[in-house]
Design a protein around this motif. Structure first.
Motif, PDB file in Angstrom:
ATOM      1  N   LEU A  31       0.831  -1.203   0.000  1.00 27.90           N
ATOM      2  CA  LEU A  31       0.000   0.000   0.000  1.00 27.90           C
ATOM      3  C   LEU A  31       0.867   1.256   0.000  1.00 27.90           C
ATOM      4  CD1 LEU A  31      -2.870   1.049  -0.029  1.00 27.90           C
ATOM      5  CD2 LEU A  31      -2.942   0.773   2.462  1.00 27.90           C
ATOM      6  N   GLY A  32       2.046   1.182   0.588  1.00 30.74           N
ATOM      7  CA  GLY A  32       2.969   2.313   0.563  1.00 30.74           C
ATOM      8  C   GLY A  32       3.416   2.660  -0.843  1.00 30.74           C
ATOM      9  N   GLU A  33       3.658   1.649  -1.668  1.00 31.05           N
ATOM     10  CA  GLU A  33       4.058   1.914  -3.052  1.00 31.05           C
ATOM     11  C   GLU A  33       2.906   2.550  -3.830  1.00 31.05           C
ATOM     12  OE1 GLU A  33       6.022   2.750  -6.265  1.00 31.05           O
ATOM     13  OE2 GLU A  33       6.956   2.134  -4.392  1.00 31.05           O
ATOM     14  N   VAL A  34       1.694   2.095  -3.586  1.00 31.02           N
ATOM     15  CA  VAL A  34       0.520   2.724  -4.202  1.00 31.02           C
ATOM     16  C   VAL A  34       0.463   4.199  -3.804  1.00 31.02           C
ATOM     17  CG1 VAL A  34      -2.013   2.758  -4.207  1.00 31.02           C
ATOM     18  CG2 VAL A  34      -0.802   0.574  -4.352  1.00 31.02           C
ATOM     19  N   ALA A  35       0.697   4.477  -2.517  1.00 31.01           N
ATOM     20  CA  ALA A  35       0.661   5.854  -2.013  1.00 31.01           C
ATOM     21  C   ALA A  35       1.782   6.701  -2.615  1.00 31.01           C
ATOM     22  CB  ALA A  35       0.758   5.849  -0.493  1.00 31.01           C
ATOM     23  N   ARG A  36       2.966   6.126  -2.771  1.00 31.80           N
ATOM     24  CA  ARG A  36       4.075   6.883  -3.355  1.00 31.80           C
ATOM     25  C   ARG A  36       3.790   7.247  -4.820  1.00 31.80           C
ATOM     26  NH1 ARG A  36       6.638   3.973   0.627  1.00 31.80           N
ATOM     27  NH2 ARG A  36       6.854   2.046  -0.534  1.00 31.80           N
ATOM     28  N   ARG A  37       3.188   6.330  -5.575  1.00 31.82           N
ATOM     29  CA  ARG A  37       2.813   6.651  -6.972  1.00 31.82           C
ATOM     30  C   ARG A  37       1.789   7.780  -6.990  1.00 31.82           C
ATOM     31  NH1 ARG A  37       2.624   0.991  -7.734  1.00 31.82           N
ATOM     32  NH2 ARG A  37       0.357   1.070  -7.712  1.00 31.82           N
TER      33      ARG A  37
ATOM     34  N   ALA B 131       1.320  10.054  -4.693  1.00 28.32           N
ATOM     35  CA  ALA B 131       1.974  11.286  -4.236  1.00 28.32           C
ATOM     36  C   ALA B 131       2.780  11.933  -5.357  1.00 28.32           C
ATOM     37  CB  ALA B 131       2.865  10.982  -3.036  1.00 28.32           C
ATOM     38  N   ARG B 132       3.473  11.118  -6.147  1.00 29.49           N
ATOM     39  CA  ARG B 132       4.230  11.671  -7.276  1.00 29.49           C
ATOM     40  C   ARG B 132       3.294  12.327  -8.291  1.00 29.49           C
ATOM     41  NH1 ARG B 132       7.307   6.897  -6.367  1.00 29.49           N
ATOM     42  NH2 ARG B 132       6.175   5.763  -7.983  1.00 29.49           N
ATOM     43  N   ARG B 133       2.177  11.673  -8.571  1.00 35.03           N
ATOM     44  CA  ARG B 133       1.233  12.229  -9.534  1.00 35.03           C
ATOM     45  C   ARG B 133       0.635  13.543  -9.025  1.00 35.03           C
ATOM     46  NH1 ARG B 133      -2.393   8.096 -10.967  1.00 35.03           N
ATOM     47  NH2 ARG B 133      -3.867   8.717  -9.382  1.00 35.03           N
ATOM     48  N   VAL B 134       0.240  13.586  -7.755  1.00 36.48           N
ATOM     49  CA  VAL B 134      -0.328  14.815  -7.186  1.00 36.48           C
ATOM     50  C   VAL B 134       0.726  15.920  -7.173  1.00 36.48           C
ATOM     51  CG1 VAL B 134      -1.291  15.852  -5.094  1.00 36.48           C
ATOM     52  CG2 VAL B 134      -2.115  13.630  -5.878  1.00 36.48           C
ATOM     53  N   HIS B 135       1.957  15.577  -6.863  1.00 37.05           N
ATOM     54  CA  HIS B 135       3.024  16.578  -6.877  1.00 37.05           C
ATOM     55  C   HIS B 135       3.199  17.169  -8.276  1.00 37.05           C
ATOM     56  CE1 HIS B 135       6.741  18.642  -6.047  1.00 37.05           C
ATOM     57  NE2 HIS B 135       7.321  17.981  -7.041  1.00 37.05           N
ATOM     58  N   ARG B 136       3.188  16.316  -9.304  1.00 34.65           N
ATOM     59  CA  ARG B 136       3.305  16.824 -10.684  1.00 34.65           C
ATOM     60  C   ARG B 136       2.153  17.770 -11.020  1.00 34.65           C
ATOM     61  NH1 ARG B 136       4.702  11.425 -11.806  1.00 34.65           N
ATOM     62  NH2 ARG B 136       2.620  11.041 -12.607  1.00 34.65           N
ATOM     63  N   HIS B 137       0.969  17.457 -10.541  1.00 33.97           N
ATOM     64  CA  HIS B 137      -0.229  18.244 -10.867  1.00 33.97           C
ATOM     65  C   HIS B 137      -0.320  19.528 -10.050  1.00 33.97           C
ATOM     66  CE1 HIS B 137      -4.630  19.053 -10.520  1.00 33.97           C
ATOM     67  NE2 HIS B 137      -4.493  19.007 -11.822  1.00 33.97           N
TER      68      HIS B 137
ATOM     69  N   LEU C 140      -7.250   1.896  -5.753  1.00 30.86           N
ATOM     70  CA  LEU C 140      -6.635   2.381  -4.521  1.00 30.86           C
ATOM     71  C   LEU C 140      -5.794   3.629  -4.785  1.00 30.86           C
ATOM     72  CD1 LEU C 140      -5.760  -1.086  -3.065  1.00 30.86           C
ATOM     73  CD2 LEU C 140      -7.195   0.607  -1.921  1.00 30.86           C
ATOM     74  N   GLU C 141      -5.053   3.633  -5.873  1.00 28.55           N
ATOM     75  CA  GLU C 141      -4.251   4.809  -6.211  1.00 28.55           C
ATOM     76  C   GLU C 141      -5.145   6.017  -6.485  1.00 28.55           C
ATOM     77  OE1 GLU C 141      -0.850   6.199  -9.397  1.00 28.55           O
ATOM     78  OE2 GLU C 141      -1.112   4.062  -9.020  1.00 28.55           O
TER      79      GLU C 141
END
Length: 151
Positions: free
Chosen positions: A3-9, A11-17, A38-39
């Motif tokens: 679930l942490g890896e899902v959250a990191r993906r 987070a990266r997408r939200v940061h880009r946006h 979940l993502e």
């Protein structure tokens, strides 16, 4: 899946946006679930936190990061905004519900309804509350048979 890896993906997408930093602190929870859904749920939580964070206006990279924490299949996103009133805390996951402070902001009122649907699909629940010291904590849990034992 981790679930942490899902959250990191997410987070990266939200940061880009949004250009807002999302700090992920995950305990290694492993779950059975639908990664894309979940993502999407985690992204919706993080985007809302970035949008409603009081430090967001005119600030992006310099603002304190939004915190995304995972503990035993429970995802909590914390911001530094105005918080959530008790009446809204029970309704923010309803389709098309918008709190008064969100009426002038972009969005349809569907993001948290999607979070609730994803949580329920994964035998979990949702929660929203004000944080001590200001801001909000909003999230969901994955329950029962979806949460795998550690290791």
């Amino acid at each position: 899946m981790d679930l942490g890896e899902v959250a990191r993906r997410a987070a990266r997408r939200v940061h880009r946006h949004t250009r807002r930093l999302i700090r992920v602190d995950a305990d290694g929870s492993v779950i059975l679930g639908r990664p894309h859904r979940l993502e999407c749920a985690v992204s919706n939580l993080a985007e809302n936190a970035a949008k409603f964070d009081a430090r967001s206006a005119g600030e992006t990279e310099d603002a304190e990061p939004v915190r995304l924490e995972i503990r035993t299949g429970r995802v909590t996103v914390s911001d530094h905004g105005h918080g959530i009133g008790a009446a809204d805390a029970t309704r923010v996951f309803d389709c098309f519900h918008r709190v008064d402070s969100a009426r002038g902001l972009p969005g349809s009122g569907l993001g948290l309804a999607i979070v609730r649907d994803v949580a329920e699909t994964h035998d979990g629940t949702v929660f929203a509350r004000s944080r001590p010291g200001g801001g909000a904590e909003v999230g969901f849990s994955v329950g029962g048979r979806g949460l795998l034992p550690p290791g």
